[in-house]
Design a protein around this motif. Structure first.
Motif, PDB file in Angstrom:
ATOM      1  N   VAL A  63       6.055  13.729  -3.234  1.00  0.00           N
ATOM      2  CA  VAL A  63       6.741  13.395  -1.989  1.00  0.00           C
ATOM      3  C   VAL A  63       5.843  12.516  -0.872  1.00  0.00           C
ATOM      4  CG1 VAL A  63       8.139  13.991  -0.020  1.00  0.00           C
ATOM      5  CG2 VAL A  63       8.711  14.971  -1.929  1.00  0.00           C
ATOM      6  N   ILE A  64       4.746  13.223  -0.705  1.00  0.00           N
ATOM      7  CA  ILE A  64       3.653  12.602   0.242  1.00  0.00           C
ATOM      8  C   ILE A  64       3.060  11.210  -0.421  1.00  0.00           C
ATOM      9  CG2 ILE A  64       1.462  12.866   1.377  1.00  0.00           C
ATOM     10  CD1 ILE A  64       2.348  16.171   1.758  1.00  0.00           C
ATOM     11  N   ILE A  65       2.798  11.365  -1.665  1.00  0.00           N
ATOM     12  CA  ILE A  65       2.167  10.180  -2.318  1.00  0.00           C
ATOM     13  C   ILE A  65       3.231   9.006  -2.369  1.00  0.00           C
ATOM     14  CG2 ILE A  65       1.385   9.236  -4.395  1.00  0.00           C
ATOM     15  CD1 ILE A  65       0.218  12.086  -4.964  1.00  0.00           C
ATOM     16  N   ARG A  66       4.466   9.323  -2.372  1.00  0.00           N
ATOM     17  CA  ARG A  66       5.379   8.322  -2.488  1.00  0.00           C
ATOM     18  C   ARG A  66       5.630   7.540  -0.929  1.00  0.00           C
ATOM     19  NH1 ARG A  66       9.852  11.220  -6.504  1.00  0.00           N
ATOM     20  NH2 ARG A  66       8.520  11.518  -8.023  1.00  0.00           N
ATOM     21  N   LEU A  67       5.219   8.297  -0.055  1.00  0.00           N
ATOM     22  CA  LEU A  67       5.466   7.713   1.375  1.00  0.00           C
ATOM     23  C   LEU A  67       4.709   6.414   1.237  1.00  0.00           C
ATOM     24  CD1 LEU A  67       5.164  10.857   3.506  1.00  0.00           C
ATOM     25  CD2 LEU A  67       7.282   9.581   2.949  1.00  0.00           C
ATOM     26  N   PHE A  68       3.626   6.155   0.596  1.00  0.00           N
ATOM     27  CA  PHE A  68       2.620   5.074   0.863  1.00  0.00           C
ATOM     28  C   PHE A  68       2.780   3.832  -0.268  1.00  0.00           C
ATOM     29  CE2 PHE A  68       0.720   8.611   2.936  1.00  0.00           C
ATOM     30  CZ  PHE A  68       0.398   8.087   3.933  1.00  0.00           C
ATOM     31  N   PRO A  69       3.229   2.957   0.020  1.00  0.00           N
ATOM     32  CA  PRO A  69       3.291   1.576  -0.882  1.00  0.00           C
ATOM     33  C   PRO A  69       2.240   1.183  -1.464  1.00  0.00           C
ATOM     34  CG  PRO A  69       3.746   0.819   1.325  1.00  0.00           C
ATOM     35  CD  PRO A  69       3.549   2.397   1.514  1.00  0.00           C
ATOM     36  N   SER A  70       2.133   1.099  -2.928  1.00  0.00           N
ATOM     37  CA  SER A  70       1.105   0.225  -3.318  1.00  0.00           C
ATOM     38  C   SER A  70       1.501  -1.202  -3.217  1.00  0.00           C
ATOM     39  CB  SER A  70       0.905   0.874  -4.862  1.00  0.00           C
ATOM     40  OG  SER A  70       2.075   0.302  -5.569  1.00  0.00           O
ATOM     41  N   ASN A  71       2.401  -1.289  -3.227  1.00  0.00           N
ATOM     42  CA  ASN A  71       2.825  -2.925  -3.046  1.00  0.00           C
ATOM     43  C   ASN A  71       4.014  -2.902  -1.868  1.00  0.00           C
ATOM     44  OD1 ASN A  71       3.698  -5.583  -3.057  1.00  0.00           O
ATOM     45  ND2 ASN A  71       3.663  -5.685  -5.371  1.00  0.00           N
ATOM     46  N   PRO A  72       3.605  -3.266  -0.745  1.00  0.00           N
ATOM     47  CA  PRO A  72       4.697  -3.322   0.230  1.00  0.00           C
ATOM     48  C   PRO A  72       5.840  -4.471   0.056  1.00  0.00           C
ATOM     49  CG  PRO A  72       2.425  -4.354   0.977  1.00  0.00           C
ATOM     50  CD  PRO A  72       2.373  -3.625  -0.165  1.00  0.00           C
ATOM     51  N   ILE A  73       5.553  -5.377  -0.447  1.00  0.00           N
ATOM     52  CA  ILE A  73       6.646  -6.655  -0.824  1.00  0.00           C
ATOM     53  C   ILE A  73       7.574  -5.832  -1.681  1.00  0.00           C
ATOM     54  CG2 ILE A  73       6.980  -8.815  -1.768  1.00  0.00           C
ATOM     55  CD1 ILE A  73       5.309  -8.793   0.602  1.00  0.00           C
ATOM     56  N   GLU A  74       6.999  -5.099  -2.806  1.00  0.00           N
ATOM     57  CA  GLU A  74       7.984  -4.263  -3.601  1.00  0.00           C
ATOM     58  C   GLU A  74       8.738  -3.325  -3.074  1.00  0.00           C
ATOM     59  OE1 GLU A  74       7.948  -1.395  -7.833  1.00  0.00           O
ATOM     60  OE2 GLU A  74       5.926  -2.341  -6.867  1.00  0.00           O
ATOM     61  N   SER A  93      12.923  -3.467  -2.795  1.00  0.00           N
ATOM     62  CA  SER A  93      13.382  -2.441  -3.420  1.00  0.00           C
ATOM     63  C   SER A  93      14.423  -1.641  -2.591  1.00  0.00           C
ATOM     64  CB  SER A  93      12.780  -1.518  -4.477  1.00  0.00           C
ATOM     65  OG  SER A  93      11.668  -0.806  -3.603  1.00  0.00           O
ATOM     66  N   GLY A  94      13.979  -1.958  -1.164  1.00  0.00           N
ATOM     67  CA  GLY A  94      14.624  -1.213  -0.270  1.00  0.00           C
ATOM     68  C   GLY A  94      14.188   0.462  -0.300  1.00  0.00           C
ATOM     69  N   ASN A  95      12.985   0.600  -0.452  1.00  0.00           N
ATOM     70  CA  ASN A  95      12.498   1.936  -0.232  1.00  0.00           C
ATOM     71  C   ASN A  95      12.184   2.239   1.276  1.00  0.00           C
ATOM     72  OD1 ASN A  95      10.748   4.231  -0.181  1.00  0.00           O
ATOM     73  ND2 ASN A  95      10.235   3.943  -2.420  1.00  0.00           N
ATOM     74  N   THR A  96      13.052   3.033   1.997  1.00  0.00           N
ATOM     75  CA  THR A  96      12.972   2.990   3.339  1.00  0.00           C
ATOM     76  C   THR A  96      11.713   3.763   3.875  1.00  0.00           C
ATOM     77  OG1 THR A  96      15.576   3.301   3.505  1.00  0.00           O
ATOM     78  CG2 THR A  96      14.524   3.986   5.532  1.00  0.00           C
ATOM     79  N   LEU A  97      11.243   4.710   3.089  1.00  0.00           N
ATOM     80  CA  LEU A  97      10.360   5.580   3.540  1.00  0.00           C
ATOM     81  C   LEU A  97       8.900   4.830   3.641  1.00  0.00           C
ATOM     82  CD1 LEU A  97      10.819   9.193   2.632  1.00  0.00           C
ATOM     83  CD2 LEU A  97      10.914   8.409   4.904  1.00  0.00           C
TER      84      LEU A  97
END
Length: 434
Positions: A137-148, A152-156
C-alpha cells in the motif's frame, strides 16, 4: 414557469430531479415492463446515455481539480512541517472514523441478527482479490510515472506527486512564483467549470434515478429487509453520532448547520454512488459554504474520497455477520478483530467508485474463512445501498476537513455560520466568447 425554475436553489432543483426520476422510473417499469422499444431506446438509451454523460463529466473534473488545487494549496504553505502536521491529523481521523464505523456495524449486526434463520443459498460466486500488504500500500502511493497516474486517475499517486510538486514550487523562489500564478489561474478556471457542470446537475440526476428504478429489483429489497434496515440504521447512526459528536467536540460549531450545508454534496453522492465523482461538489461545499481554506480542503477532500470508506466499512461489518449467520458459521472475537483490521486497511487505496465495496468485502470474507459466494445474497440490494454509503462517505470527508481546518486556523467561522454563504449560483456568461 421557466423563470420560477431558475429562481430555485440548486438543492431544490436536484431534489426535484431526483424525485421526478424515481417516479418516472417506477412508472416506466409498471407500464412498459418487457417492452423492447422502451428498454432499448428509453431505459438503456436516453436515460442511460444522459446519466453516464453526467457522471463522466463530473469525473472529468476530478483529476485536473485535484492536481491544480493541491499544488496551489501546498505551495502556499509556510513550511513543510505544516504539511506533515496536516497529513498526520487527516490520516489519523480518517482511520479512526473507519474503525469506529465497522465496530458499530458488527455490534449492531450481532444485536439484531439480520441473517439468523435466513437459510439462504448462494446462487452465484464472486471471485475475491488478494488484500494488499501494508508495505505494498505504501509503495503504491508513489508514482513511477506521474503522467500515467494522472491519465489513469490514481488519486493517491496524484496527491503525492502534487504535494511534492507544490513543495518544489514554494522552494524555487521567483521561478516558482511564476509557476504558482499559472496554477492559481488554472484553479480559478476549474472552479468556473465546476459551476457550469452544477447547472446541468438536476437533469443528470433525473436520468440516473429514472434508469435505476426501471432496473432495480424491488422484491430483493423486501426479501432482505432486515439486512437493509440494520445497514441503513448503522449508516445514519454513524453520521448523527460519530461525525456530529467529533465535529462538535473539535470545532465547537453546530453540527446541524454542518449537515444542512452538506445537502448538495449528499444528494450528488447519493445519485452518482461515487465519492470520486462528487469531489468537485464536496470541494465547492466545504470551501464556499463552510469557509474552509483551499490549502486544507484541496488535500483532505481528495484523500478522503480514496481512504475514507466509512459507509463501505459499515456494509462490510453488517454483511460479514449476516453471511456468517445465514450459513450458520460462528465467528470468534479474534475473527471480528480481523474483520475490523482488514476492512480498515483495505479502505486505503480503494477507488471511490460504484461497486467497489463488494470487492473489498470479498477480501474481508476471505480473511475470516467465510464463503465468498455469500456475496451473491446481497448483490440484489447493493446498488441502492451503495448510494447511501457514498453519501455517508462524503459527509465524513467534509466533517474531517472542517475539523482539521479548525485546528489549523483555516476555517472561517463567519462563513460557516452564515446560512446564505455560497448559495448564490454562478452565472456563466458566454456572450463575450467569439
Amino acid at each position: 414557469m421557466f423563470k420560477k425554475w431558475r429562481e430555485l436553489s440548486l438543492t431544490t432543483k436536484v431534489m426535484v430531479g431526483m424525485i421526478s426520476g424515481l417516479f418516472v422510473g417506477i412508472l416506466v417499469r409498471m407500464l412498459f415492463e418487457g417492452n423492447a422499444f422502451v428498454a432499448n431506446y428509453i431505459t438503456d438509451g436516453f436515460f442511460y446515455v444522459a446519466g453516464q454523460i453526467f457522471i463522466t463529466s463530473l469525473k472529468m473534473l476530478v483529476v485536473p481539480l485535484i492536481f491544480t488545487s493541491i499544488i496551489c494549496g501546498t505551495c502556499s504553505l509556510s513550511d513543510a512541517s505544516t504539511l506533515g502536521r496536516l497529513g498526520c491529523k487527516t490520516l489519523a481521523l480518517y482511520m479512526l472514523t473507519t474503525a469506529v464505523a465497522i465496530t458499530l456495524a458488527i455490534l449492531a449486526a450481532l444485536l439484531f441478527e439480520p441473517g439468523e434463520g435466513a437459510n439462504l443459498e448462494a446462487t452465484s460466486s464472486f471471485a475475491p482479490g488478494e488484500a494488499p500488504s501494508l508495505g505494498e500500500v505504501i509503495i503504491r502511493l508513489f508514482p513511477s510515472n506521474p503522467i500515467e497516474a494522472l491519465a489513469s486517475g490514481n488519486t493517491l499517486q496524484i496527491i503525492v506527486f502534487s504535494v511534492l510538486f507544490g513543495i518544489s514550487i514554494a522552494a524555487a523562489g521567483e521561478p516558482g512564483e511564476r509557476i504558482a500564478r499559472i496554477f492559481e489561474s488554472m484553479n480559478e478556471v476549474m472552479m468556473k467549470l465546476v459551476a457550469l457542470m452544477m447547472n446541468l446537475a438536476p437533469y443528470g440526476v433525473f436520468c440516473l434515478m429514472a434508469r435505476l428504478f426501471t432496473t432495480i429489483e424491488v422484491g430483493a429489497i423486501f426479501s432482505l429487509l432486515k439486512y437493509v434496515m440494520v445497514l441503513i440504521g448503522v449508516l445514519l447512526l454513524h453520521v448523527v453520532v460519530t461525525y456530529c459528536l467529533l465535529f462538535n467536540v473539535f470545532t465547537r460549531l453546530n453540527p446541524i448547520v454542518f449537515l444542512k450545508k452538506m445537502e448538495d454534496a449528499i444528494m450528488f453522492a447519493f445519485s452518482t454512488a461515487s465519492s470520486n465523482a462528487t469531489i468537485p461538489v464536496t470541494m465547492e461545499t466545504v470551501t464556499h459554504r463552510m469557509g474552509v481554506a483551499n490549502r486544507v480542503a484541496s488535500f483532505t477532500v481528495p484523500l478522503g474520497s480514496t481512504i475514507n470508506m466509512d459507509g463501505t466499512a459499515i456494509m462490510q461489518g453488517v454483511a460479514t455477520v449476516f453471511i456468517a449467520q445465514a450459513f450458520s458459521i460462528d465467528l470468534g472475537l479474534s475473527d471480528y478483530l480481523t474483520v475490523i483490521m482488514t476492512a480498515t486497511l483495505a479502505s486505503i487505496g480503494t477507488a471511490g467508485v460504484p461497486g467497489v465495496g463488494l470487492v473489498m468485502l470479498a477480501m474481508v470474507l476471505q480473511q475470516v474463512g467465510l464463503p465468498v459466494e455469500g456475496i451473491a445474497l446481497i448483490m440484489g440490494v447493493d446498488r441502492l445501498l451503495d448510494m447511501i454509503r457514498s453519501a455517508v462517505n462524503v459527509t465524513g470527508d467534509s466533517a474531517v476537513t472542517c475539523i482539521v481546518a479548525k485546528s489549523e486556523g483555516a476555517l472561517d467561522t463567519t462563513v460557516f455560520n452564515n446560512p446564505e454563504a455560497g448559495l448564490k449560483e454562478e452565472e456563466i456568461d458566454f456572450h463575450h466568447i467569439r
